[in-house]
Design a protein around this motif. Structure first.
Motif, mmCIF file in Angstrom:
data_model
loop_
_atom_site.group_PDB
_atom_site.id
_atom_site.type_symbol
_atom_site.label_atom_id
_atom_site.label_comp_id
_atom_site.label_asym_id
_atom_site.label_seq_id
_atom_site.Cartn_x
_atom_site.Cartn_y
_atom_site.Cartn_z
ATOM 1 N N VAL A 97 0.773 4.115 13.727
ATOM 2 C CA VAL A 97 -0.401 5.122 12.980
ATOM 3 C C VAL A 97 -1.654 4.567 12.975
ATOM 4 C CG1 VAL A 97 -0.682 6.239 10.949
ATOM 5 C CG2 VAL A 97 1.651 5.732 11.308
ATOM 6 N N GLU A 98 -2.674 5.419 13.565
ATOM 7 C CA GLU A 98 -3.836 4.776 13.240
ATOM 8 C C GLU A 98 -4.858 5.525 12.255
ATOM 9 O OE1 GLU A 98 -5.981 4.525 16.796
ATOM 10 O OE2 GLU A 98 -4.338 3.610 17.977
ATOM 11 N N VAL A 99 -4.711 7.022 12.114
ATOM 12 C CA VAL A 99 -5.383 7.593 10.951
ATOM 13 C C VAL A 99 -4.439 8.414 10.285
ATOM 14 C CG1 VAL A 99 -7.113 9.115 10.518
ATOM 15 C CG2 VAL A 99 -7.485 7.436 12.140
ATOM 16 N N ILE A 100 -4.364 8.564 8.883
ATOM 17 C CA ILE A 100 -3.494 9.859 8.171
ATOM 18 C C ILE A 100 -4.466 10.276 7.841
ATOM 19 C CG2 ILE A 100 -2.006 9.893 6.353
ATOM 20 C CD1 ILE A 100 -0.807 7.037 6.635
ATOM 21 N N PHE A 105 16.498 -8.714 7.170
ATOM 22 C CA PHE A 105 15.927 -9.769 6.181
ATOM 23 C C PHE A 105 15.072 -8.963 5.441
ATOM 24 C CE2 PHE A 105 17.681 -12.490 9.560
ATOM 25 C CZ PHE A 105 18.758 -13.143 8.584
ATOM 26 N N ILE A 106 14.572 -7.857 5.909
ATOM 27 C CA ILE A 106 13.567 -7.009 5.057
ATOM 28 C C ILE A 106 14.016 -6.539 3.673
ATOM 29 C CG2 ILE A 106 11.998 -5.095 5.096
ATOM 30 C CD1 ILE A 106 11.993 -5.220 8.229
ATOM 31 N N LYS A 107 13.464 -6.922 2.717
ATOM 32 C CA LYS A 107 13.786 -6.488 1.399
ATOM 33 C C LYS A 107 13.317 -5.170 0.968
ATOM 34 C CE LYS A 107 13.486 -8.065 -3.516
ATOM 35 N NZ LYS A 107 13.237 -9.178 -4.240
ATOM 36 N N GLU A 108 11.851 -4.918 1.195
ATOM 37 C CA GLU A 108 11.126 -4.020 1.316
ATOM 38 C C GLU A 108 10.083 -3.704 2.194
ATOM 39 O OE1 GLU A 108 9.947 -3.635 -2.978
ATOM 40 O OE2 GLU A 108 9.185 -5.680 -2.752
ATOM 41 N N VAL A 109 9.408 -2.437 2.235
ATOM 42 C CA VAL A 109 8.208 -2.013 3.027
ATOM 43 C C VAL A 109 7.381 -1.340 1.911
ATOM 44 C CG1 VAL A 109 7.492 -0.563 4.647
ATOM 45 C CG2 VAL A 109 9.564 -1.672 5.342
ATOM 46 N N ILE A 110 6.092 -1.799 2.007
ATOM 47 C CA ILE A 110 5.004 -1.253 0.972
ATOM 48 C C ILE A 110 3.871 -0.775 1.580
ATOM 49 C CG2 ILE A 110 3.903 -1.985 -1.040
ATOM 50 C CD1 ILE A 110 5.789 -4.307 -1.355
ATOM 51 N N PHE A 111 3.384 0.526 1.069
ATOM 52 C CA PHE A 111 2.108 1.032 1.512
ATOM 53 C C PHE A 111 1.355 0.692 0.717
ATOM 54 C CE2 PHE A 111 -0.739 4.454 1.205
ATOM 55 C CZ PHE A 111 -1.124 4.656 2.448
ATOM 56 N N SER A 112 0.061 0.339 0.786
ATOM 57 C CA SER A 112 -1.007 0.035 -0.220
ATOM 58 C C SER A 112 -2.357 0.607 0.311
ATOM 59 C CB SER A 112 -1.038 -1.371 -0.605
ATOM 60 O OG SER A 112 -1.423 -2.108 0.678
ATOM 61 N N SER A 164 -9.082 2.394 3.993
ATOM 62 C CA SER A 164 -8.049 1.571 4.774
ATOM 63 C C SER A 164 -6.867 1.473 3.722
ATOM 64 C CB SER A 164 -8.743 0.316 5.035
ATOM 65 O OG SER A 164 -8.957 -0.504 3.830
ATOM 66 N N PHE A 165 -5.781 1.331 4.844
ATOM 67 C CA PHE A 165 -4.531 1.080 3.890
ATOM 68 C C PHE A 165 -3.651 -0.043 4.726
ATOM 69 C CE2 PHE A 165 -3.256 4.072 7.079
ATOM 70 C CZ PHE A 165 -2.390 3.857 7.664
ATOM 71 N N LEU A 209 0.771 -3.602 9.285
ATOM 72 C CA LEU A 209 -0.530 -2.424 9.523
ATOM 73 C C LEU A 209 -1.424 -2.811 8.757
ATOM 74 C CD1 LEU A 209 1.068 1.134 9.915
ATOM 75 C CD2 LEU A 209 0.344 -0.224 11.842
ATOM 76 N N PHE A 210 -2.666 -3.244 9.244
ATOM 77 C CA PHE A 210 -3.860 -3.900 8.390
ATOM 78 C C PHE A 210 -5.006 -2.983 8.570
ATOM 79 C CE2 PHE A 210 -7.514 -6.783 8.093
ATOM 80 C CZ PHE A 210 -7.359 -7.349 6.891
ATOM 81 N N GLN A 211 -5.413 -2.510 7.446
ATOM 82 C CA GLN A 211 -6.754 -1.669 7.587
ATOM 83 C C GLN A 211 -6.823 -0.548 8.538
ATOM 84 O OE1 GLN A 211 -9.925 -4.534 7.584
ATOM 85 N NE2 GLN A 211 -9.685 -5.087 5.628
#
Length: 101
Positions: free
Chosen positions: A2-5, A27-34, A70-71, A86-88
């Motif tokens: 994903v590049e732009v939402i 081993f992933i406990k959770e995926v977080i969008f911020s 950014s997210f 995914l960074f910024q």
């Protein structure tokens, strides 16, 4: 990747996030969008081994400020480690101008 939402204030947002990887997927406990600029942190729902679903309700997005910001998407593992995959990336929020009754 994903590049732009892009979303309109007051609309629901639903997005599939595919977390690619090898053996570490189990081993992933959770995926977080911020997105700090919009004041939101959302835990994604696990759909399949490497597929997660992000859902942000219209009640939440109606409070978003129209702007480009950014997210990040961050993985939290059971051992406490974290990785930002995914960074910024960009979130574009458009002002709601037309209304449907």
């Amino acid at each position: 990747m994903v590049e732009v939402i892009t979303l309109v204030q007051g609309d629901d947002l639903g997005l599939d996030l595919n977390v690619l990887g090898g053996e570490e997927i189990e081993f992933i406990k959770e995926v977080i969008f911020s997105c700090a600029e919009q004041g939101i942190i959302k835990r994604c729902t696990k759909v399949d081994d490497n597929l997660y679903y992000l859902e942000i309700s219209s009640e939440e997005t109606k409070e978003f400020v129209p702007k480009i910001c950014s997210f990040d998407v961050t993985l939290r593992f059971y051992d406490g480690e974290i990785a930002t995959v995914l960074f910024q990336n960009k979130l574009q929020v458009l002002r709601k101008s037309n209304k449907i009754e």
